[in-house]
Design a protein around this motif. Structure first.
Motif, short mmCIF file in Angstrom:
data_model
loop_
_atom_site.label_atom_id
_atom_site.label_comp_id
_atom_site.label_asym_id
_atom_site.label_seq_id
_atom_site.Cartn_x
_atom_site.Cartn_y
_atom_site.Cartn_z
N PRO A 277 -8.86 33.65 13.31
CA PRO A 277 -9.48 32.64 12.43
C PRO A 277 -9.74 33.21 11.03
N THR B 280 -3.48 23.03 13.61
CA THR B 280 -4.45 23.78 12.81
C THR B 280 -5.79 23.09 12.93
N SER C 103 -10.28 23.45 12.45
CA SER C 103 -11.30 24.15 11.66
C SER C 103 -12.70 23.69 12.06
N ASP D 119 -11.99 31.96 7.69
CA ASP D 119 -12.92 30.99 7.08
C ASP D 119 -13.09 29.74 7.94
N GLY D 120 -13.20 29.92 9.25
CA GLY D 120 -13.43 28.80 10.16
C GLY D 120 -12.20 27.99 10.48
N GLU D 121 -11.02 28.46 10.12
CA GLU D 121 -9.77 27.73 10.39
C GLU D 121 -8.82 28.63 11.17
N GLN D 122 -8.06 28.02 12.09
CA GLN D 122 -7.12 28.80 12.89
C GLN D 122 -5.91 27.94 13.25
N LEU E 182 -13.01 26.67 18.04
CA LEU E 182 -11.64 26.51 17.56
C LEU E 182 -10.67 26.35 18.74
N ASP F 220 -17.98 27.83 9.65
CA ASP F 220 -18.28 29.20 10.06
C ASP F 220 -19.54 29.73 9.38
#
Length: 133
Positions: free
Chosen positions: A91, A48, A50, A93-96, A69, A53
Motif C-alpha cells: 500500500p 485498485t 483505497s 498512502d492508503g491505496e493498493q 484494503l 491511512d
C-alpha cells in the motif's frame, strides 16, 4: 490546551473500522499472498482500492489499513466474477493495486489457508497473517 484537546478527540477516530465490511461475495474470494495463483487461472483485471491511512495528523495502524484494503479488493473482485485476488505491491498512502483472477473451485482444494479469518464482536471479518506466509 486547545491543541491537546483536538488531538485527544481525534484519537478514538483513529481506531474506527470506517465501515469496511466483507460482503457475501467477498467471502468467497481468496487472497493469494505467495505468488501461488495457478497456471489455469484467468486474469480478470486490476482492482485498485483505497482507504484513509491518516485522520488529520494521526496515522492509522498499518495492519488495520492493510486489512481494510484486502477486504475492499475481495469485495470488488467478487463483483468482477473473480474468486482470487493477489496484491500487486505494498500500500502507498492508503491505496493498493490488486490483480483479480478466476481460478474455479478446484484451485482452492488442498491449499493451505494464507490467512485466518475471524469475526469480531461487531460481526466484521478481521484477517490475521499466518506465520510463515
Amino acid at each position: 490546551m486547545k491543541r491537546f484537546l483536538l488531538i485527544l478527540s481525534a484519537v478514538p477516530l483513529a481506531a474506527c473500522s470506517w465501515g469496511v465490511k466483507l460482503d457475501s461475495g467477498g467471502e468467497k474470494v481468496r487472497t493469494a499472498w505467495n505468488q501461488d495463483v495457478g497456471a489455469g487461472c484467468k486474469d480478470m483485471g486490476k482492482v485498485t482500492v483505497s482507504v484513509l491511512d491518516h485522520v488529520g495528523p494521526i496515522g492509522r495502524r498499518d495492519l488495520k489499513v492493510r486489512d481494510e484494503l484486502e477486504v475492499l479488493a475481495r469485495n470488488e473482485a467478487a463483483r468482477m466474477g473473480a474468486d482470487t485476488v493477489q496484491p500487486v505491491g505494498d500500500p502507498q498512502d492508503g491505496e493498493q493495486a490488486w490483480r483479480a483472477f478466476h481460478c474455479g473451485p478446484a484451485s482452492r482444494e488442498g491449499k493451505p489457508a494464507m490467512r485466518i479469518e475471524q469475526r469480531n464482536e461487531n460481526g466484521a471479518v478481521e484477517t490475521y497473517p499466518v506465520k510463515g506466509n
